[in-house]
Motif scaffolding. Structure first.
Motif, PDB file in Angstrom:
ATOM      1  N   PHE A 101      30.121 -20.042  45.339  1.00 16.59           N
ATOM      2  CA  PHE A 101      30.985 -19.763  46.438  1.00 16.59           C
ATOM      3  C   PHE A 101      29.921 -19.401  47.728  1.00 16.59           C
ATOM      4  CE2 PHE A 101      31.152 -15.911  44.137  1.00 16.59           C
ATOM      5  CZ  PHE A 101      31.159 -14.882  44.961  1.00 16.59           C
ATOM      6  N   GLU A 102      30.592 -19.487  48.861  1.00 19.70           N
ATOM      7  CA  GLU A 102      29.875 -19.033  50.050  1.00 19.70           C
ATOM      8  C   GLU A 102      30.382 -17.695  50.475  1.00 19.70           C
ATOM      9  OE1 GLU A 102      27.898 -20.747  52.858  1.00 19.70           O
ATOM     10  OE2 GLU A 102      27.263 -22.141  51.343  1.00 19.70           O
ATOM     11  N   LEU A 103      29.599 -16.800  50.885  1.00 19.10           N
ATOM     12  CA  LEU A 103      29.870 -15.552  51.508  1.00 19.10           C
ATOM     13  C   LEU A 103      29.299 -15.481  52.659  1.00 19.10           C
ATOM     14  CD1 LEU A 103      30.807 -12.558  51.179  1.00 19.10           C
ATOM     15  CD2 LEU A 103      28.231 -12.007  50.301  1.00 19.10           C
ATOM     16  N   GLN A 104      30.413 -15.478  53.748  1.00 16.54           N
ATOM     17  CA  GLN A 104      29.971 -15.267  55.174  1.00 16.54           C
ATOM     18  C   GLN A 104      29.878 -13.899  55.804  1.00 16.54           C
ATOM     19  OE1 GLN A 104      33.072 -16.981  54.490  1.00 16.54           O
ATOM     20  NE2 GLN A 104      31.890 -18.818  53.754  1.00 16.54           N
ATOM     21  N   GLY A 105      28.929 -13.612  56.658  1.00 16.14           N
ATOM     22  CA  GLY A 105      29.039 -12.373  57.022  1.00 16.14           C
ATOM     23  C   GLY A 105      28.268 -12.017  58.423  1.00 16.14           C
ATOM     24  N   ASP A 106      28.115 -10.708  58.798  1.00 16.10           N
ATOM     25  CA  ASP A 106      27.275 -10.464  60.033  1.00 16.10           C
ATOM     26  C   ASP A 106      26.183  -9.585  59.442  1.00 16.10           C
ATOM     27  OD1 ASP A 106      28.883 -11.485  61.972  1.00 16.10           O
ATOM     28  OD2 ASP A 106      30.103  -9.977  62.007  1.00 16.10           O
ATOM     29  N   LEU A 107      24.801 -10.091  59.746  1.00 15.23           N
ATOM     30  CA  LEU A 107      23.445  -9.265  59.537  1.00 15.23           C
ATOM     31  C   LEU A 107      22.935  -8.677  60.550  1.00 15.23           C
ATOM     32  CD1 LEU A 107      21.484  -8.569  57.304  1.00 15.23           C
ATOM     33  CD2 LEU A 107      20.371 -10.786  57.895  1.00 15.23           C
ATOM     34  N   THR A 108      22.906  -7.418  60.644  1.00 10.02           N
ATOM     35  CA  THR A 108      22.080  -6.624  61.616  1.00 10.02           C
ATOM     36  C   THR A 108      20.716  -6.384  61.016  1.00 10.02           C
ATOM     37  OG1 THR A 108      24.475  -5.983  62.236  1.00 10.02           O
ATOM     38  CG2 THR A 108      22.378  -4.888  63.414  1.00 10.02           C
ATOM     39  N   ILE A 109      19.848  -6.440  61.990  1.00  3.90           N
ATOM     40  CA  ILE A 109      18.506  -6.394  61.788  1.00  3.90           C
ATOM     41  C   ILE A 109      18.125  -5.718  63.137  1.00  3.90           C
ATOM     42  CG2 ILE A 109      16.105  -6.921  61.110  1.00  3.90           C
ATOM     43  CD1 ILE A 109      17.401  -9.093  59.271  1.00  3.90           C
ATOM     44  N   LYS A 110      17.577  -4.432  63.095  1.00  9.48           N
ATOM     45  CA  LYS A 110      17.106  -3.925  64.285  1.00  9.48           C
ATOM     46  C   LYS A 110      18.355  -3.813  65.191  1.00  9.48           C
ATOM     47  CE  LYS A 110      12.851  -4.585  65.931  1.00  9.48           C
ATOM     48  NZ  LYS A 110      11.590  -4.892  66.535  1.00  9.48           N
ATOM     49  N   THR A 112      20.342  -6.297  66.585  1.00  6.35           N
ATOM     50  CA  THR A 112      20.681  -7.565  66.677  1.00  6.35           C
ATOM     51  C   THR A 112      21.667  -8.046  65.433  1.00  6.35           C
ATOM     52  OG1 THR A 112      18.673  -8.469  67.859  1.00  6.35           O
ATOM     53  CG2 THR A 112      20.052 -10.293  66.971  1.00  6.35           C
ATOM     54  N   THR A 113      22.761  -8.536  65.792  1.00  7.43           N
ATOM     55  CA  THR A 113      23.550  -8.971  64.700  1.00  7.43           C
ATOM     56  C   THR A 113      23.971 -10.361  64.861  1.00  7.43           C
ATOM     57  OG1 THR A 113      24.703  -6.691  64.630  1.00  7.43           O
ATOM     58  CG2 THR A 113      25.821  -8.675  63.727  1.00  7.43           C
ATOM     59  N   LYS A 114      23.888 -11.272  63.897  1.00  5.75           N
ATOM     60  CA  LYS A 114      24.097 -12.547  63.853  1.00  5.75           C
ATOM     61  C   LYS A 114      25.032 -13.085  62.316  1.00  5.75           C
ATOM     62  CE  LYS A 114      21.044 -13.706  66.947  1.00  5.75           C
ATOM     63  NZ  LYS A 114      21.557 -14.709  68.175  1.00  5.75           N
ATOM     64  N   PRO A 115      25.626 -13.998  62.585  1.00  8.81           N
ATOM     65  CA  PRO A 115      26.218 -14.677  61.209  1.00  8.81           C
ATOM     66  C   PRO A 115      25.423 -15.226  60.621  1.00  8.81           C
ATOM     67  CG  PRO A 115      26.721 -15.988  63.338  1.00  8.81           C
ATOM     68  CD  PRO A 115      25.926 -14.767  63.661  1.00  8.81           C
ATOM     69  N   VAL A 116      25.264 -14.894  59.137  1.00  6.52           N
ATOM     70  CA  VAL A 116      24.964 -15.366  57.941  1.00  6.52           C
ATOM     71  C   VAL A 116      25.635 -16.026  56.944  1.00  6.52           C
ATOM     72  CG1 VAL A 116      22.833 -14.273  58.527  1.00  6.52           C
ATOM     73  CG2 VAL A 116      24.208 -13.644  56.851  1.00  6.52           C
ATOM     74  N   ASN A 117      25.419 -17.102  56.182  1.00  8.65           N
ATOM     75  CA  ASN A 117      26.168 -17.452  55.091  1.00  8.65           C
ATOM     76  C   ASN A 117      25.238 -17.580  54.032  1.00  8.65           C
ATOM     77  OD1 ASN A 117      28.292 -18.384  56.551  1.00  8.65           O
ATOM     78  ND2 ASN A 117      27.419 -20.140  57.133  1.00  8.65           N
ATOM     79  N   PHE A 118      25.797 -16.775  52.753  1.00 12.64           N
ATOM     80  CA  PHE A 118      24.881 -16.763  51.548  1.00 12.64           C
ATOM     81  C   PHE A 118      25.457 -17.962  50.733  1.00 12.64           C
ATOM     82  CE2 PHE A 118      23.645 -12.667  52.920  1.00 12.64           C
ATOM     83  CZ  PHE A 118      22.408 -12.550  52.685  1.00 12.64           C
ATOM     84  N   THR A 119      24.667 -18.523  49.815  1.00 14.43           N
ATOM     85  CA  THR A 119      25.078 -19.146  48.686  1.00 14.43           C
ATOM     86  C   THR A 119      25.037 -18.420  47.385  1.00 14.43           C
ATOM     87  OG1 THR A 119      24.333 -21.378  49.802  1.00 14.43           O
ATOM     88  CG2 THR A 119      24.708 -21.346  47.495  1.00 14.43           C
ATOM     89  N   VAL A 120      26.369 -18.168  46.806  1.00 16.27           N
ATOM     90  CA  VAL A 120      26.507 -17.175  45.728  1.00 16.27           C
ATOM     91  C   VAL A 120      26.817 -17.742  44.475  1.00 16.27           C
ATOM     92  CG1 VAL A 120      27.789 -15.074  45.115  1.00 16.27           C
ATOM     93  CG2 VAL A 120      27.193 -15.489  47.380  1.00 16.27           C
ATOM     94  N   ILE A 143      16.978 -17.055  56.920  1.00 18.40           N
ATOM     95  CA  ILE A 143      17.358 -16.637  58.473  1.00 18.40           C
ATOM     96  C   ILE A 143      15.976 -17.149  59.146  1.00 18.40           C
ATOM     97  CG2 ILE A 143      18.879 -14.863  57.819  1.00 18.40           C
ATOM     98  CD1 ILE A 143      16.538 -12.925  58.287  1.00 18.40           C
ATOM     99  N   SER A 144      16.125 -17.005  60.461  1.00 15.27           N
ATOM    100  CA  SER A 144      15.005 -16.782  61.395  1.00 15.27           C
ATOM    101  C   SER A 144      14.721 -15.521  61.864  1.00 15.27           C
ATOM    102  CB  SER A 144      15.278 -17.630  62.637  1.00 15.27           C
ATOM    103  OG  SER A 144      14.545 -17.467  63.899  1.00 15.27           O
ATOM    104  N   ARG A 145      13.457 -15.033  61.530  1.00 18.35           N
ATOM    105  CA  ARG A 145      13.302 -13.611  61.878  1.00 18.35           C
ATOM    106  C   ARG A 145      13.071 -13.369  63.491  1.00 18.35           C
ATOM    107  NH1 ARG A 145       7.730 -12.310  62.776  1.00 18.35           N
ATOM    108  NH2 ARG A 145       6.348 -14.068  62.641  1.00 18.35           N
ATOM    109  N   LYS A 146      12.647 -14.666  64.231  1.00 10.75           N
ATOM    110  CA  LYS A 146      12.762 -14.605  65.582  1.00 10.75           C
ATOM    111  C   LYS A 146      14.224 -14.330  66.175  1.00 10.75           C
ATOM    112  CE  LYS A 146       8.613 -17.665  66.058  1.00 10.75           C
ATOM    113  NZ  LYS A 146       8.457 -18.610  66.489  1.00 10.75           N
ATOM    114  N   GLU A 147      15.360 -14.986  65.460  1.00  4.09           N
ATOM    115  CA  GLU A 147      16.797 -14.790  66.051  1.00  4.09           C
ATOM    116  C   GLU A 147      17.052 -13.075  66.140  1.00  4.09           C
ATOM    117  OE1 GLU A 147      19.371 -17.248  64.224  1.00  4.09           O
ATOM    118  OE2 GLU A 147      18.493 -19.091  65.101  1.00  4.09           O
ATOM    119  N   PHE A 148      16.405 -12.421  65.125  1.00  3.66           N
ATOM    120  CA  PHE A 148      16.560 -11.056  64.944  1.00  3.66           C
ATOM    121  C   PHE A 148      15.628 -10.180  65.719  1.00  3.66           C
ATOM    122  CE2 PHE A 148      18.902 -12.916  61.781  1.00  3.66           C
ATOM    123  CZ  PHE A 148      20.098 -12.114  61.360  1.00  3.66           C
TER     124      PHE A 148
END
Length: 181
Positions: A101-110, A112-120, A143-148
């Motif tokens: 299944f897919e797990l969608q969520g918000d990942l915050t690094i530093k 910056t918060t961006k949506p990410v999708n995990f394949t689970v 993820i793109s580290r630059k986006e964070f």
């Protein structure tokens, strides 16, 4: 997913879980590592739609098995662990069927918060010899580290850069049923 998990609170078992990463190094190889201090809670509802995950990762627990690299990555060029001691993931949705299944969520690094999708992949449920009910999952995303806001790099003499932008996050996790509800 055949959602056969007991509704309630499931706590991440950090001694049977790993949050790892892979990133291209010097354009020719890959560096792997993990974060060793992770907490998480899986809140299971009556259906997959009413379930959620929240996980926190201590950035100072970064370990790539190279002290010099680890110290650099923990510093201001990358994670800046003094100012940003945690990364946070909060799910916003879960979808799928069967074991995948897919797990969608918000990942915050530093900051910056961006949506990410995990394949689970759901590994199943088992009761261990000590009577604890456990559920296992494997998850991956890129993820793109630059986006964070993690943009440090060094140019290579032969062309290209030292650290790739794309980071693959691999999670192997075990959760233990803490309370039914």
């Amino acid at each position: 997913m055949s959602f056969d998990l007991t509704p309630g609170t499931w706590n991440l078992d950090p001694s049977h879980s790993e949050v790892g990463f892979v990133v291209r190094h010097a354009g020719i190889s890959k560096v792997r590592g993990a974060f060793t201090d992770v907490t998480g809670v899986l809140s299971v509802g009556d259906s997959i739609d009413s379930s959620s995950v929240r996980a926190e990762v201590k950035t100072g627990s970064f370990d790539s098995k190279d002290k010099n690299r680890d110290d650099h990555v923990k510093g201001p060029d990358f994670f800046d662990v003094e100012q940003f001691p945690e990364m946070l993931f909060v799910s916003t949705g879960i979808s799928g069927a069967g074991e995948d299944f897919e797990l969608q969520g918000d990942l915050t690094i530093k900051d910056t918060t961006k949506p990410v999708n995990f394949t689970v992949e759901f590994g199943g449920v088992a009761v261990d010899p000590f009577g604890a009910t456990r559920a296992g999952f494997s998850a991956t995303t890129q993820i793109s580290r630059k986006e964070f806001g993690i943009t440090w790099n060094a140019a290579l003499e032969a062309g290209g850069v030292l650290v790739g932008d794309k980071v693959t996050i691999n999670i192997d996790s075990a959760f233990v049923l803490a309370s039914q509800g």
